[in-house]
Design a protein around this motif. Structure first.
Motif, short mmCIF file in Angstrom:
data_model
loop_
_atom_site.label_atom_id
_atom_site.label_comp_id
_atom_site.label_asym_id
_atom_site.label_seq_id
_atom_site.Cartn_x
_atom_site.Cartn_y
_atom_site.Cartn_z
N LYS A 57 40.04 37.34 45.95
CA LYS A 57 40.25 38.69 46.30
C LYS A 57 41.10 39.25 45.34
CE LYS A 57 40.53 36.28 50.24
NZ LYS A 57 41.39 35.64 51.24
N VAL A 58 40.70 40.21 44.38
CA VAL A 58 41.38 40.60 43.45
C VAL A 58 41.47 42.39 43.43
CG1 VAL A 58 39.55 40.72 41.78
CG2 VAL A 58 41.98 40.67 40.90
N GLU A 59 42.76 42.72 43.16
CA GLU A 59 43.04 44.34 43.16
C GLU A 59 43.64 44.52 41.95
OE1 GLU A 59 44.98 45.92 46.36
OE2 GLU A 59 43.88 44.70 47.93
N TYR A 60 43.18 45.51 41.28
CA TYR A 60 43.92 45.94 40.04
C TYR A 60 44.73 47.51 40.45
CZ TYR A 60 40.40 43.27 37.78
OH TYR A 60 39.77 42.19 37.38
N HIS A 61 45.88 47.39 39.70
CA HIS A 61 46.97 48.62 40.02
C HIS A 61 47.43 49.11 38.62
CE1 HIS A 61 46.96 47.10 44.17
NE2 HIS A 61 46.98 46.17 43.70
#
Length: 154
Positions: A57-61
């Motif tokens: 579960k990856v998010e980019y910021h």
């Protein structure tokens, strides 16, 4: 139940791939803060994560501040060799964010200065500057998981 790992400007794709695999194995969220020192389609990154990327579960910021703003009610803990307190002195809870800096420089001074009460370190001799990033993440994450009964891990 899940922890969150935040990598602020990671530089080495193999480390991020290894961390992604650890996140997949533990149900932990992974947050990658740009700029990254590699392309996310990098062969080394994918190889280090093996075929587990679908389970991450990856998010980019675009900034660490974006992470803080998005998860304003969360608790954040920051790994740094500049901390006085050991990671084992903290009581971690479900949903906590464990923040790590880039391999060559660690976390920026402004982040460290703004979070003095939640800085943690891994004990080590002075023979080395720091541990490998993926090892550091695994050690601290598994301590949080241990403190919380390993959630639903078998």
């Amino acid at each position: 139940m899940a922890f969150h790992i935040v990598l602020v400007e990671p530089e080495i794709p193999a480390n991020t791939g290894n961390i992604a695999r650890t996140c997949a194995a533990t149900g932990t969220y992974l947050h990658l803060v740009r700029p990254l020192g590699f392309q996310t389609d990098d062969r080394t990154l994918k190889r280090a994560g093996l075929d587990y990327w679908h389970a991450v579960k990856v998010e980019y910021h675009d900034s660490f501040q974006e992470v803080k703003d998005t998860y304003a009610s969360a608790r954040f803990f920051f790994a740094t060799t500049k901390a006085k307190r050991k990671y084992t002195e903290f009581a971690f809870q479900d949903g906590d964010f464990l923040v790590f800096g880039k391999e060559t420089k660690g976390l920026p001074e402004d982040i460290l200065n703004a979070h003095q009460d939640s800085l943690m370190r891994l004990p080590m001799t002075d023979a080395v500057r720091s541990l490998n990033l993926s090892n550091s993440v695994a050690i601290i994450l598994y301590e949080g998981l241990r403190q919380n009964g390993f959630f639903n891990l078998t």
